[in-house]
Design an enzyme around this catalytic site. Structure first.
Site, PDB file in Angstrom:
ATOM      1  N   LYS A  80      27.009  47.040  32.350  1.00  0.00           N
ATOM      2  CA  LYS A  80      27.136  46.011  31.309  1.00  0.00           C
ATOM      3  C   LYS A  80      25.890  45.124  31.214  1.00  0.00           C
ATOM      4  CE  LYS A  80      28.433  43.426  28.156  1.00  0.00           C
ATOM      5  NZ  LYS A  80      28.685  43.848  26.782  1.00  0.00           N
ATOM      6  N   CYS A 128      26.060  36.491  24.548  1.00  0.00           N
ATOM      7  CA  CYS A 128      25.777  37.568  25.507  1.00  0.00           C
ATOM      8  C   CYS A 128      24.297  37.873  25.750  1.00  0.00           C
ATOM      9  CB  CYS A 128      26.487  38.833  25.044  1.00  0.00           C
ATOM     10  SG  CYS A 128      28.265  38.623  25.005  1.00  0.00           S
TER      11      CYS A 128
HETATM   12  N1  LIG Z   1      31.437  37.395  22.335  1.00  0.00           N
HETATM   13  C1  LIG Z   1      31.061  38.649  22.468  1.00  0.00           C
HETATM   14  O1  LIG Z   1      30.603  39.271  21.492  1.00  0.00           O
HETATM   15  C2  LIG Z   1      31.192  39.379  23.777  1.00  0.00           C
HETATM   16  C3  LIG Z   1      30.963  40.756  23.820  1.00  0.00           C
HETATM   17  C4  LIG Z   1      31.080  41.429  25.013  1.00  0.00           C
HETATM   18  C5  LIG Z   1      31.384  40.724  26.178  1.00  0.00           C
HETATM   19  N2  LIG Z   1      31.572  39.382  26.118  1.00  0.00           N
HETATM   20  C6  LIG Z   1      31.909  38.678  27.350  1.00  0.00           C
HETATM   21  O2  LIG Z   1      33.290  38.370  27.315  1.00  0.00           O
HETATM   22  C7  LIG Z   1      33.533  37.104  27.965  1.00  0.00           C
HETATM   23  C8  LIG Z   1      34.237  36.182  26.996  1.00  0.00           C
HETATM   24  O3  LIG Z   1      33.397  35.930  25.891  1.00  0.00           O
HETATM   25  P1  LIG Z   1      33.943  35.276  24.565  1.00  0.00           P
HETATM   26  O4  LIG Z   1      32.851  35.409  23.565  1.00  0.00           O
HETATM   27  O5  LIG Z   1      35.288  35.791  24.237  1.00  0.00           O
HETATM   28  O6  LIG Z   1      34.060  33.771  25.039  1.00  0.00           O
HETATM   29  P2  LIG Z   1      34.901  32.607  24.311  1.00  0.00           P
HETATM   30  O7  LIG Z   1      34.294  31.335  24.738  1.00  0.00           O
HETATM   31  O8  LIG Z   1      35.013  32.923  22.846  1.00  0.00           O
HETATM   32  O9  LIG Z   1      36.345  32.765  24.934  1.00  0.00           O
HETATM   33  C9  LIG Z   1      36.685  32.355  26.216  1.00  0.00           C
HETATM   34  C10 LIG Z   1      38.021  31.644  26.135  1.00  0.00           C
HETATM   35  O10 LIG Z   1      38.492  31.409  27.450  1.00  0.00           O
HETATM   36  C11 LIG Z   1      39.101  30.131  27.475  1.00  0.00           C
HETATM   37  N3  LIG Z   1      39.149  29.660  28.846  1.00  0.00           N
HETATM   38  C12 LIG Z   1      38.147  29.122  29.582  1.00  0.00           C
HETATM   39  N4  LIG Z   1      38.564  28.825  30.813  1.00  0.00           N
HETATM   40  C13 LIG Z   1      39.867  29.183  30.867  1.00  0.00           C
HETATM   41  C14 LIG Z   1      40.859  29.137  31.889  1.00  0.00           C
HETATM   42  N5  LIG Z   1      40.573  28.657  33.106  1.00  0.00           N
HETATM   43  N6  LIG Z   1      42.105  29.570  31.593  1.00  0.00           N
HETATM   44  C15 LIG Z   1      42.386  30.053  30.364  1.00  0.00           C
HETATM   45  N7  LIG Z   1      41.500  30.129  29.362  1.00  0.00           N
HETATM   46  C16 LIG Z   1      40.253  29.701  29.619  1.00  0.00           C
HETATM   47  C17 LIG Z   1      38.224  29.294  26.569  1.00  0.00           C
HETATM   48  O11 LIG Z   1      38.896  28.134  26.136  1.00  0.00           O
HETATM   49  C18 LIG Z   1      37.911  30.282  25.436  1.00  0.00           C
HETATM   50  O12 LIG Z   1      38.850  30.197  24.392  1.00  0.00           O
HETATM   51  C19 LIG Z   1      32.165  36.613  28.424  1.00  0.00           C
HETATM   52  O13 LIG Z   1      31.957  36.985  29.749  1.00  0.00           O
HETATM   53  C20 LIG Z   1      31.203  37.360  27.520  1.00  0.00           C
HETATM   54  O14 LIG Z   1      29.935  37.503  28.122  1.00  0.00           O
HETATM   55  C21 LIG Z   1      31.499  38.696  24.945  1.00  0.00           C
END
Ligand SMILES: NC(=O)c1ccc[n+]([C@@H]2O[C@H](COP(=O)([O-])OP(=O)(O)OC[C@H]3O[C@@H](n4cnc5c(N)ncnc54)[C@H](O)[C@@H]3O)[C@@H](O)[C@H]2O)c1
Length: 452
Positions: free
Chosen positions: A222, A276
């Site tokens: 990743k 990311c």
């Molecule tokens: N956004 C993308 O395009 C993408 C693509 C691939 C991988 N990722 C990875 O996926 C992961 C999430 O990314 P995202 O873009 O969805 O982030 P995001 O910020 O949109 O979502 C994360 C969510 O988790 C919640 N959260 C935080 N702490 C929490 C807790 N203790 N308990 C419950 N909920 C909690 C936040 O309030 C938020 O709504 C990251 O590691 C990112 O690197 C993201």
């Protein structure tokens, strides 16, 4: 619960699922598993998100095909509900973790959300449950962070009292559901048998390869794939600046370079943003911190890409000078604040860096973005009284923009195109002073000053 029992429960859809973190990744994942028949509980700490999701309304505001309809359907069918209550996880057979994993200003992972979710989950974890971290993490995080927090907090041993996996997501905003279905995944298990059980779970939603591996391989794949993208974009950006200086057109150069076998030059542009790509190379680097691996390419690529919004300011200064204006005291229309076209996601927005630099030069800024609520509104009204315009994001509405009307309201006909959205020849013919990433500054080439 034995793994064979868990696999049977997956196949019969009797397994109870949970997704912690209902953001850009967790919400579509939860909705898709719910659609295939699983009972899914979403845990989210933001109360407004919980409320919206339980009302069947997606909090993701960009153009996300199918998301609104899918969420409304699975919530109405009672297959997905959101909560902020961790104790409600105690009957869950499978728990996916999708919280954010940013890095700080010194490029160190900020695992507050990840650690908080693991600490809250561990004491209520059902015996024999499978926990899968989908968030992107530095190599070594499964072993050094997830494992001790879950074992310590639950009082159980991995592969005996619970199972643990890492299955990083590959989605991109704008294509979340389509990506989830069609992109292959690496599936890292605490044992090969756990990876196999994970494959049977993801087979319910993924119509592409599922490659069973161990944790370190999944973590590496990743972070390497995103570091690869960053390095490639940096190369394209460096070539773009070479082309500008020599009077070449990077877009033509790239097209022809890519006709040569094994060349796949990426697209240059006004900066790299999002949650990311700007941080995953640092997560990869963090994995080898202190191990004596000389990292040169990855940090340099980050610097090149971070420099692009600043380069846009240089292009703007040049365009304004040619148009008879100057940057100091100018008012600049900036089109696009999201990091990606047709998205509302503003995390690590290159426009933020541009705005900061413009402010340092004494210019003021009017930002417009049709997808970001803070900056919505009529573009031409926003442009009134501005000296020049900068295009930072190739949002669809900007493609059909009435450029003649824009020119009529700007004080100088100066435009910087950060995404190669417009036809430079047509714009120049229409009287614009045009600058673009990787485009010759003027129609004539500028020979360099060295002798050959
Ligand atoms: N956004 C993308 O395009 C993408 C693509 C691939 C991988 N990722 C990875 O996926 C992961 C999430 O990314 P995202 O873009 O969805 O982030 P995001 O910020 O949109 O979502 C994360 C969510 O988790 C919640 N959260 C935080 N702490 C929490 C807790 N203790 N308990 C419950 N909920 C909690 C936040 O309030 C938020 O709504 C990251 O590691 C990112 O690197 C993201």
């Amino acid at each position: 619960m034995e793994l064979s029992e868990l696999k049977n429960k997956i196949e019969s859809r009797e397994a109870r699922l949970a997704v912690i973190g209902l953001g850009y990744v967790g919400l579509p994942v939860a909705a898709m598993f719910a659609e295939t028949g699983f009972d899914v509980l979403g845990i989210e700490i933001k109360p407004d998100r919980v409320q919206k999701i339980n009302a069947g309304v997606s909090p993701i505001e960009g153009d996300e095909p199918g998301m609104d309809e899918l969420l409304a359907k699975v919530v109405k069918a009672g297959k997905l509900r959101a909560s902020d209550s961790y104790p409600a996880l105690s009957d869950r057979d499978i728990v996916l973790i999708d919280v954010e994993t940013p890095v700080d200003d010194h490029h160190i992972p900020r695992y507050e959300a990840l650690k908080a979710s693991l600490r809250s989950l561990a004491p209520v974890l059902k015996k024999g449950a499978l926990v899968i971290i989908e968030s992107t993490i530095a190599p070594g995080t499964m072993q050094k962070v997830a494992l001790p927090l879950l074992e310590g907090g639950s009082g159980r041993k991995v592969n005996q009292g619970f199972y643990l996996g890492n299955c990083p997501e590959r989605v991109m905003p704008g294509k979340l559901l389509a990506n989830l279905r069609s992109l292959s995944r690496v599936v890292g298990g605490s044992t090969p048998q756990v990876a196999e059980a994970m494959v049977s779970l993801y087979r319910c939603i993924v119509q592409a390869d599922l490659d069973p591996v161990d944790w370190i391989t999944a973590e590496l794949v990743k972070t390497v794939e995103n570091a690869y993208r960053d390095v490639q974009i940096a190369f394209a950006n460096e070539v773009a600046m070479i082309c500008e200086a020599l009077g070449g057109d990077v877009w033509k150069v790239r097209e022809l370079v890519n006709k040569s076998p094994y060349r796949q030059m990426h697209l240059p542009g006004a900066g790299v943003g999002g949650h990311c790509i700007p941080k995953d190379p640092w997560l990869l680097a963090y994995g080898v911190e202190g191990l004596g691996v000389p990292l040169r390419l990855i940090p340099t690529s980050r610097a090149v890409n971070d420099g692009m919004p600043l380069h846009v300011v240089d292009l703007l200064e040049d365009a304004l000078a040619e148009a008879g204006g100057s940057l100091a005291g100018a008012r600049i229309l900036v089109m696009g604040y999201a990091y990606l076209e047709n998205s509302d996601d503003t995390r690590n927005s290159p426009t933020q860096a541009l705005v900061e630099r413009l402010s340092q030069t004494g210019a003021s800024v009017v930002v417009h973005d049709p997808f970001v609520s803070e900056y919505q509104g009529d573009l031409l009204s926003a442009a009134q009284g501005c000296d020049a315009a900068v295009l930072m994001v190739a949002h669809t509405p900007y493609k059909t923009l009435d450029l003649a009307a824009l020119k009529a309201v700007l004080r100088h006909p100066a435009l910087v195109d950060g995404r190669n959205l417009y036809d430079s020849t047509a714009l120049r013919a229409a009287g614009w002073v045009y600058r673009g990433i990787g485009k010759p500054a003027a129609l004539s080439a500028q020979p360099n000053q060295v002798s050959y």
